[in-house]
Design an enzyme around this catalytic site. Structure first.
Site, PDB file in Angstrom:
ATOM      1  N   ASP A 140       0.685  -1.260   0.069  1.00 22.95           N
ATOM      2  CA  ASP A 140       0.059   0.022   0.029  1.00 22.95           C
ATOM      3  C   ASP A 140       0.881   1.390   0.081  1.00 22.95           C
ATOM      4  O   ASP A 140       2.094   1.122   0.138  1.00 22.95           O
ATOM      5  CB  ASP A 140      -0.887  -0.113   1.350  1.00 22.95           C
ATOM      6  CG  ASP A 140      -1.713   1.242   1.455  1.00 22.95           C
ATOM      7  OD1 ASP A 140      -2.311   1.727   0.429  1.00 22.95           O
ATOM      8  OD2 ASP A 140      -1.979   1.747   2.401  1.00 22.95           O
ATOM      9  N   SER A 141       0.244   2.388  -0.314  1.00 22.85           N
ATOM     10  CA  SER A 141       0.873   3.678  -0.147  1.00 22.85           C
ATOM     11  C   SER A 141       1.565   3.984   1.297  1.00 22.85           C
ATOM     12  O   SER A 141       2.261   4.626   1.455  1.00 22.85           O
ATOM     13  CB  SER A 141       0.102   4.799  -0.503  1.00 22.85           C
ATOM     14  OG  SER A 141      -0.984   5.028   0.255  1.00 22.85           O
TER      15      SER A 141
ATOM     16  N   TYR B 238      -0.596   8.208  -2.349  1.00 24.92           N
ATOM     17  CA  TYR B 238      -0.653   8.103  -3.824  1.00 24.92           C
ATOM     18  C   TYR B 238      -2.028   8.797  -4.376  1.00 24.92           C
ATOM     19  O   TYR B 238      -2.093   9.076  -5.673  1.00 24.92           O
ATOM     20  CB  TYR B 238      -1.158   6.635  -4.194  1.00 24.92           C
ATOM     21  CG  TYR B 238       0.239   5.888  -3.811  1.00 24.92           C
ATOM     22  CD1 TYR B 238       1.527   6.277  -3.424  1.00 24.92           C
ATOM     23  CD2 TYR B 238       0.267   4.212  -4.211  1.00 24.92           C
ATOM     24  CE1 TYR B 238       2.423   5.629  -3.402  1.00 24.92           C
ATOM     25  CE2 TYR B 238       1.196   3.654  -4.285  1.00 24.92           C
ATOM     26  CZ  TYR B 238       2.638   4.134  -3.737  1.00 24.92           C
ATOM     27  OH  TYR B 238       3.668   3.154  -3.629  1.00 24.92           O
ATOM     28  N   GLY B 239      -2.829   9.058  -3.526  1.00 23.13           N
ATOM     29  CA  GLY B 239      -4.383   9.489  -3.661  1.00 23.13           C
ATOM     30  C   GLY B 239      -4.446  10.720  -4.827  1.00 23.13           C
ATOM     31  O   GLY B 239      -5.486  10.804  -5.385  1.00 23.13           O
TER      32      GLY B 239
ATOM     33  N   CYS C 282      -4.206  -1.730  -1.938  1.00 20.43           N
ATOM     34  CA  CYS C 282      -4.408   0.086  -2.051  1.00 20.43           C
ATOM     35  C   CYS C 282      -5.627   0.390  -3.172  1.00 20.43           C
ATOM     36  O   CYS C 282      -5.331  -0.168  -4.335  1.00 20.43           O
ATOM     37  CB  CYS C 282      -3.304   0.717  -2.562  1.00 20.43           C
ATOM     38  SG  CYS C 282      -3.262   2.307  -2.777  1.00 20.43           S
TER      39      CYS C 282
ATOM     40  N   THR D 222      -6.146   3.071  -4.814  1.00 23.61           N
ATOM     41  CA  THR D 222      -5.791   3.882  -5.866  1.00 23.61           C
ATOM     42  C   THR D 222      -4.779   3.166  -6.724  1.00 23.61           C
ATOM     43  O   THR D 222      -5.050   3.437  -8.105  1.00 23.61           O
ATOM     44  CB  THR D 222      -4.621   5.065  -5.149  1.00 23.61           C
ATOM     45  OG1 THR D 222      -5.451   5.991  -4.051  1.00 23.61           O
ATOM     46  CG2 THR D 222      -4.626   6.238  -6.202  1.00 23.61           C
TER      47      THR D 222
ATOM     48  N   GLU E  61      -4.498   8.783   9.411  1.00 23.54           N
ATOM     49  CA  GLU E  61      -3.088   8.733   9.503  1.00 23.54           C
ATOM     50  C   GLU E  61      -2.768   9.439  10.953  1.00 23.54           C
ATOM     51  O   GLU E  61      -1.832   9.055  11.619  1.00 23.54           O
ATOM     52  CB  GLU E  61      -2.329   9.252   8.577  1.00 23.54           C
ATOM     53  CG  GLU E  61      -2.303   8.342   7.433  1.00 23.54           C
ATOM     54  CD  GLU E  61      -1.323   7.624   6.939  1.00 23.54           C
ATOM     55  OE1 GLU E  61      -0.110   7.648   7.566  1.00 23.54           O
ATOM     56  OE2 GLU E  61      -1.508   6.581   5.952  1.00 23.54           O
TER      57      GLU E  61
ATOM     58  N   CYS F 264     -11.025   2.588  -0.369  1.00 20.78           N
ATOM     59  CA  CYS F 264      -9.922   3.196   0.378  1.00 20.78           C
ATOM     60  C   CYS F 264      -9.525   2.041   1.356  1.00 20.78           C
ATOM     61  O   CYS F 264     -10.422   2.265   2.374  1.00 20.78           O
ATOM     62  CB  CYS F 264      -9.573   4.580   0.775  1.00 20.78           C
ATOM     63  SG  CYS F 264      -8.012   4.944   1.330  1.00 20.78           S
TER      64      CYS F 264
ATOM     65  N   HIS G  89      -7.716   2.432   3.754  1.00 18.30           N
ATOM     66  CA  HIS G  89      -7.486   3.170   5.064  1.00 18.30           C
ATOM     67  C   HIS G  89      -8.957   3.276   5.807  1.00 18.30           C
ATOM     68  O   HIS G  89      -9.204   3.425   6.970  1.00 18.30           O
ATOM     69  CB  HIS G  89      -7.207   4.648   4.890  1.00 18.30           C
ATOM     70  CG  HIS G  89      -5.629   4.946   4.980  1.00 18.30           C
ATOM     71  ND1 HIS G  89      -5.058   4.578   3.677  1.00 18.30           N
ATOM     72  CD2 HIS G  89      -4.828   5.778   5.538  1.00 18.30           C
ATOM     73  CE1 HIS G  89      -3.803   4.871   3.855  1.00 18.30           C
ATOM     74  NE2 HIS G  89      -3.699   5.548   5.023  1.00 18.30           N
TER      75      HIS G  89
HETATM   76  N1  DGL Z   1      -4.903   3.426   0.957  1.00 20.22           N
HETATM   77  C1  DGL Z   1      -5.023   4.175  -0.109  1.00 20.22           C
HETATM   78  C2  DGL Z   1      -5.952   3.673  -0.896  1.00 20.22           C
HETATM   79  O1  DGL Z   1      -6.417   2.522  -0.668  1.00 20.22           O
HETATM   80  C3  DGL Z   1      -5.018   5.587  -0.135  1.00 20.22           C
HETATM   81  C4  DGL Z   1      -3.855   6.408   0.512  1.00 20.22           C
HETATM   82  C5  DGL Z   1      -3.359   7.018  -0.221  1.00 20.22           C
HETATM   83  O2  DGL Z   1      -3.814   8.387  -0.855  1.00 20.22           O
HETATM   84  O3  DGL Z   1      -2.052   6.957  -0.554  1.00 20.22           O
HETATM   85  O4  DGL Z   1      -6.539   4.298  -2.014  1.00 20.22           O
END
Ligand code: DGL
Length: 282
Positions: free
Chosen positions: A20-21, A52-53, A83, A85, A162, A194, A196
């Site tokens: 993941d990011s 990454y978003g 992830c 994204t 976060e 997402c 998160h």
């Molecule tokens: N966990 C990432 C996702 O599922 C999002 C976090 C990010 O923006 O890097 O998209």
């Protein structure tokens, strides 16, 4: 799909690679632990380059390739892109050129949403890049053309998570603002698009009320991995499946982010066997 050389480790102890990011993908790890308790898991959180978003498909695909190559070099028998994204922007380009199976979170989430909805009105929340790609909308409507999909980008949620503000008033107010329009439209299913977001599941469910089903991409991705491994057990010519070695969770971060890692570890009830820091990419 070619076999990965088994010289690195015996097939039975090869890990499932997950990335993941940042730390959000640990929600997928928690589900993998639950449905596949005997597997070794090697997790890479790209904390040096999170988020990454808001990044372009090209950049996210380059990052995803670098991390996938790293996981393969470490002997991963399959890779879980934990992830949304990266799943939305990179998996279609990456999957054909990677030498082990690559599973993203998007397709499992889309198919679970289609199964869950009764009124065919589905809401999706995710990062700007995920929502901008319309990948969920396309995946859902490919499964059933009668679906109505409302999508909202929620760029403020990842920073709040976060910071560990899972049950904070600020988080509730912001969520309410994001969710109200979709709830007014009458969605009966909401995709947490997402990795998160499952950390906010309780407050999201409270805002949506009991009549809205939350679809957690973490849970559905873990089930897809289990199915893939089971199908490979029945087909021994493919990359190997079930693990006979002791379960482990090894975490590699690309920059220090230990504070939030410990918050996630506690709230997801994970046991981390090792933590190391490594530079990946430039
Ligand atoms: N966990 C990432 C996702 O599922 C999002 C976090 C990010 O923006 O890097 O998209």
């Amino acid at each position: 799909m070619s076999h990965h050389p088994s010289a690195i480790s015996p097939e039975s102890s090869r890990p499932i690679g997950v990335f993941d990011s940042g730390i959000g993908g640990l929600t997928v790890v928690a589900e993998l632990r639950r449905v596949l308790p005997h597997e070794r898991i090697l997790y890479i959180g790209d904390t040096a380059r999170v988020p990454y978003g808001g990044k372009s498909a090209e950049t996210v695909t380059r990052y995803s390739r670098e991390i996938s190559d790293h996981l393969i070099a470490e002997g991963a028998k399959l890779i879980v892109v934990a992830c949304n994204t990266a799943s939305a922007l990179s998996v279609p380009t990456l999957a054909p050129s990677i030498e082990v199976p690559l599973i993203g979170v998007l397709e499992p989430g889309a198919s679970a949403a289609v199964k869950a909805t009764k009124n065919k009105m589905i809401g999706v929340i995710g990062t700007k890049a995920t929502i901008g790609s319309s990948a969920y909308k396309k995946a859902i409507c490919t499964l059933d053309t009668e679906m109505t999909v409302s999508s909202v980008a929620c760029p403020l949620l990842v920073p709040l998570i976060e910071e560990g503000l899972f049950e904070d008033d600020v988080t509730s107010v912001i969520l309410q603002r994001y969710l109200d329009p979709m709830l007014a439209e009458g969605i009966d299913t909401l995709v947490l698009g997402c990795t998160h977001y499952p950390l906010l599941k309780r407050v999201i469910q409270r805002i949506c009320g009991p009549s809205v089903t939350l679809v957690d991409s973490a849970e559905n991705c873990a089930l897809a991995v289990k199915e893939l491994l089971a199908s490979q057990t029945q087909n021994p010519d493919r990359t190997p499946a079930s693990n006979l070695a002791a379960p482990r969770l090894d975490i590699v971060l690309t920059d220090s982010s230990e504070g939030f890692l410990r918050v996630a570890e506690k709230s997801l009830d994970l046991t981390i066997d090792s933590l190391s820091f490594r530079q990946i990419g430039k």
